[in-house]
Write an enzyme that holds these catalytic residues in place. Structure first.
Site, PDB file in Angstrom:
ATOM      1  N   VAL A  87       3.460   5.336  -2.176  1.00  0.00           N
ATOM      2  CA  VAL A  87       3.604   6.148  -2.230  1.00  0.00           C
ATOM      3  C   VAL A  87       4.321   7.747  -1.071  1.00  0.00           C
ATOM      4  O   VAL A  87       4.826   9.035  -1.471  1.00  0.00           O
ATOM      5  CB  VAL A  87       3.002   7.288  -3.709  1.00  0.00           C
ATOM      6  CG1 VAL A  87       2.930   6.193  -4.715  1.00  0.00           C
ATOM      7  CG2 VAL A  87       1.711   7.419  -3.216  1.00  0.00           C
ATOM      8  N   ASP A 135      -4.186  24.255   5.876  1.00  0.00           N
ATOM      9  CA  ASP A 135      -2.907  23.601   5.608  1.00  0.00           C
ATOM     10  C   ASP A 135      -2.657  24.135   4.177  1.00  0.00           C
ATOM     11  O   ASP A 135      -1.978  22.853   3.630  1.00  0.00           O
ATOM     12  CB  ASP A 135      -2.936  22.810   5.841  1.00  0.00           C
ATOM     13  CG  ASP A 135      -1.749  22.060   6.011  1.00  0.00           C
ATOM     14  OD1 ASP A 135      -1.082  22.566   6.662  1.00  0.00           O
ATOM     15  OD2 ASP A 135      -1.518  20.340   6.267  1.00  0.00           O
ATOM     16  N   LYS A 148      -6.253   6.363   0.045  1.00  0.00           N
ATOM     17  CA  LYS A 148      -5.907   7.241   1.644  1.00  0.00           C
ATOM     18  C   LYS A 148      -5.968   6.498   2.453  1.00  0.00           C
ATOM     19  O   LYS A 148      -7.293   5.314   2.227  1.00  0.00           O
ATOM     20  CB  LYS A 148      -6.190   8.524   1.929  1.00  0.00           C
ATOM     21  CG  LYS A 148      -5.474   8.851   2.737  1.00  0.00           C
ATOM     22  CD  LYS A 148      -5.335  10.104   3.245  1.00  0.00           C
ATOM     23  CE  LYS A 148      -4.697  11.864   2.013  1.00  0.00           C
ATOM     24  NZ  LYS A 148      -4.581  12.625   3.156  1.00  0.00           N
TER      25      LYS A 148
END
Length: 700
Positions: free
Chosen positions: A10, A128, A33
């Site tokens: 993805v 971030d 991940k």
């Protein structure tokens, strides 16, 4: 990988590949991940390890949940929650030029604020924050912050120096190479809010130097004038070039524009509660149907009654009635009422207030001009809801109040979201706003944001609260050790109270100069002034007076009661008056302790003892509620009967009688079976709410 089944890729990032997987144990979709470690530099390995370290620290409904990490095929695998709704950036892009309505913007925004508040509370910078790292659930209603790969854990309030983050969202201090702290995340938060309102980024340019110049100048196109001035001002404050002038997260949550969205949000599960729509309530004029005794033992059979509350030969009963006596009102006066049910009442020296079943705050105020005859004295009602009182309009129209407490000079209330608000006089710091300022509108106690308040109690000049996690906080005046903090210092913001680990707080109570905690094991902890042994801290048996060395005059930390039988029996209810207290055992027996100057212990005025006293006048009565005034006591029986005893001056006992140490019934204007839903005493006043039993009617 035997626990997971890969479905598809993805995403691909700087550090690796992102897989959508099926967790075999529960068939749940998760994200894996995959970060290769063999070819990583030392800094990249540290960044990967840092993400695992950060995710382990965070647990919040608006943050992507971390499950586990493990090594597989020379790669670090991080398993985390899957958010199927895509990113906020994709959501905004699909809008094209169709602007979001302000409620939707704020709905997303407050969830991001709550998540970031949790992050900062762990001394972590996200570094971030951007719409690409903000994910949505499948209904695109719940926000989840993710991607903590470049977060920095702060060992203190030191500032970080490394320039990281997506260029469009970096702060001016980063552009200049200056040190920064959480205020850089606030800048990024402002960029996200601007993007929600304009569907484009606040700062964009063809190259990095041009982008830096734009950020340094702090100039950006204004948002549409369809949005409120408050939203425009909020964006400007977040994108202030001076970091010190950007608001803190708790200040953002306390702003008026955020209150509605914040109150409509279930912060524990991230879902949305629909706003209650109600018709205006009419004021019902009280009608007397003759006085009957408080104890109702007949007519309780429900056979043959119309369960709708009305019948052919009767008229509908009021949903509830509220009575007041004391301060010159010699017998219970039924107050004018809204056509609603009052579930809780609270009283101060001059203030009388209640909470309705629908979560409204109502107050009864004494007219400025009266005839001076208390027997015909009338109150007028003030409704703090919708647009009735303008100064309270904006905040209280969006709050469902569960509970309130009234002091002589201030109010404390909390909502169904577990948020506490205070207003009134700020003397002694009793509002908890980190200052001594008076506040005319309900204001969130910012220091307790993030805690779900379970219950609150107010003294004359201090407050105690207990949270859903059974933590206790106290603030206000501290002399006599009433705050339980081990000192006599006063505090103008909430301070956590340390209690022994074997005790779990269930309810807190504030007296004039002392406090109590009722634990989950139905035991009493006390602190403050123990004059006359009103806190039960003397070490004594049921029959012996304490020796001088066993008498305790004052304690500064919460201490278990030492006086029998209070230290031996299970306590169902307890309350503190000015110089005495009362406790109800699980058996329904009522004990009083402290001063008996006016017979408030339920004994003859000749009794002067520090030993807790079983009230003999209540034998055969199962007491369910007890509350104490300045020198009198009120007890409620299981069948709705109301008893009073003690000082009788100015109508304290609800009848024309001087001091009485014998409990006697109070006569209410109710001609039908009823139950007492709430009672409150303060100084010489009593406020009591009753409601009829279901199905009863008033005979014509």
């Amino acid at each position: 990988m035997e626990k997971y089944q890969k479905i598809r890729v993805v995403g691909r990032g700087a550090f690796g590949i992102v897989h959508l997987c099926l967790r075999k144990a529960d068939q749940k979709l998760v994200i894996l991940k995959q970060i290769p470690v063999e070819q990583m530099t030392k800094d990249e390995r540290l960044a990967a390890q840092n993400e695992c370290q950060v995710l382990k620290l965070l647990n919040h409904p608006n943050i992507i949940e971390y499950y586990e990490n493990f090594l597989e095929d020379k790669a670090l695998m991080i398993a985390m929650e899957y958010a199927p709704g895509g990113t906020l950036a994709e959501y905004i892009q699909k809008r094209c030029n169709s602007l979001l309505d302000e409620d939707t913007i704020l709905h997303f925004f407050v969830q991001i604020v709550l998540a970031l508040h949790h992050v900062h509370s762990k001394l972590i910078l996200h570094r971030d924050l951007k719409t690409q790292n903000i994910l949505l659930d499948k209904h695109q209603m719940i926000v989840k912050i993710g991607d903590f790969g470049i977060s920095k854990i702060l060992s203190s309030k030191s500032k970080a120096y490394t320039v990281v983050g997506t260029p469009c969202y970096i702060s001016p201090e980063l552009c200049e190479g200056k040190p920064y702290n959480q205020k850089s995340d606030i800048w990024a938060l402002g960029c996200v809010l601007y993007e929600l309102a304009s569907l484009k980024r606040a700062f964009e340019a063809a190259n990095l130097p041009a982008l830096v110049l734009k950020i340094m100048s702090g100039t950006f196109a204004p948002i549409s004038d369809r949005y409120s001035p408050e939203l425009r001002q909020l964006i400007l404050s977040l994108l202030n070039l001076d970091p010190s002038k950007r608001p803190q997260l708790n200040e953002i949550m306390a702003q008026r524009i955020c209150i509605r969205a914040l109150m409509n949000l279930y912060t524990d599960i991230g879902s949305v509660k629909m706003r209650r729509v109600e018709k205006p309530l009419a004021i019902v004029t009280p009608v007397s149907h003759g006085r009957v005794g408080g104890r109702v033992t007949s007519g309780r059979s429900r056979g043959g009654l119309n369960n709708s509350g009305s019948g052919k030969s009767g008229i509908p009963l009021p949903l509830s009635s509220v009575y007041s006596w004391g301060s010159g009102i010699l017998s219970p006066l039924r107050l004018p009422m809204l056509n609603t049910e009052v579930v809780q009442v609270s009283a101060g020296r001059t203030q009388k207030a209640g909470v309705t079943k629908s979560g409204r705050l109502i107050m009864w105020e004494k007219p400025q001009v009266t005839s001076g005859k208390y027997d015909i004295f009338k109150f007028h009602i003030v409704v703090y809801h919708n647009r009735t009182i303008s100064q309270y309009d904006y905040i209280l129209q969006y709050i469902t109040i569960l509970y309130l407490r009234v002091s002589d000079i201030f109010f404390a209330l909390f909502s169904d979201r577990g948020i506490i608000m205070t207003f009134g006089s700020g003397s002694n710091g009793c509002l908890g706003h980190s200052n001594f300022n008076d506040v005319t509108q309900p204001k969130i106690v910012e220091a307790l944001l993030g805690y779900e308040i379970l219950q609150v109690s107010c003294g004359a000049s201090h407050i105690l609260v207990v949270t859903n996690d059974r933590e206790v906080f106290a603030w206000g005046r501290g002399d006599n050790g009433r705050l339980g903090l081990g000192t006599q210092d006063s505090h103008n913001c909430p301070q956590q109270v340390l209690i022994a680990s074997e005790h779990e707080a269930q309810k807190v109570l504030c007296g004039i100069d002392c406090s109590m905690i009722l634990t989950s094991k139905n035991q009493i902890l006390s602190c403050g002034n123990n004059r006359f042994n009103k806190l039960g801290l003397d070490k004594i048996s049921l029959v012996e007076e304490p020796s001088p060395q066993n008498q305790v005059e004052e304690v500064h930390v919460f201490t278990p009661v030492q006086s029998a039988p209070l230290n031996q029996e299970q306590i169902a209810c307890v309350d503190i008056g000015t110089a005495h207290s009362a406790a109800v055992m699980e058996t329904g027996e009522c004990y009083t302790f402290g001063s008996n100057q006016h017979g408030q212990l339920g004994a003859s005025t000749r009794r002067s003892s520090r030993v807790p006293y079983l009230v003999p006048g209540l034998q055969g009565v199962k007491v369910t509620i007890v509350t104490c005034g300045d020198a009198f006591t009120v007890a409620i029986g299981a069948e709705g009967e109301v008893y009073t005893w003690g000082k009788g001056a100015r109508g304290r006992l609800g009848r024309k009688e001087e001091d009485s140490g014998i409990p006697k019934l109070v006569q209410l204007e109710e001609s039908h079976p009823y139950v007492v839903t709430s009672v409150a005493c303060c100084h010489g006043n009593t406020l009591l709410a009753v409601k009829p039993l279901v199905g009863e009617t008033i005979p014509r």
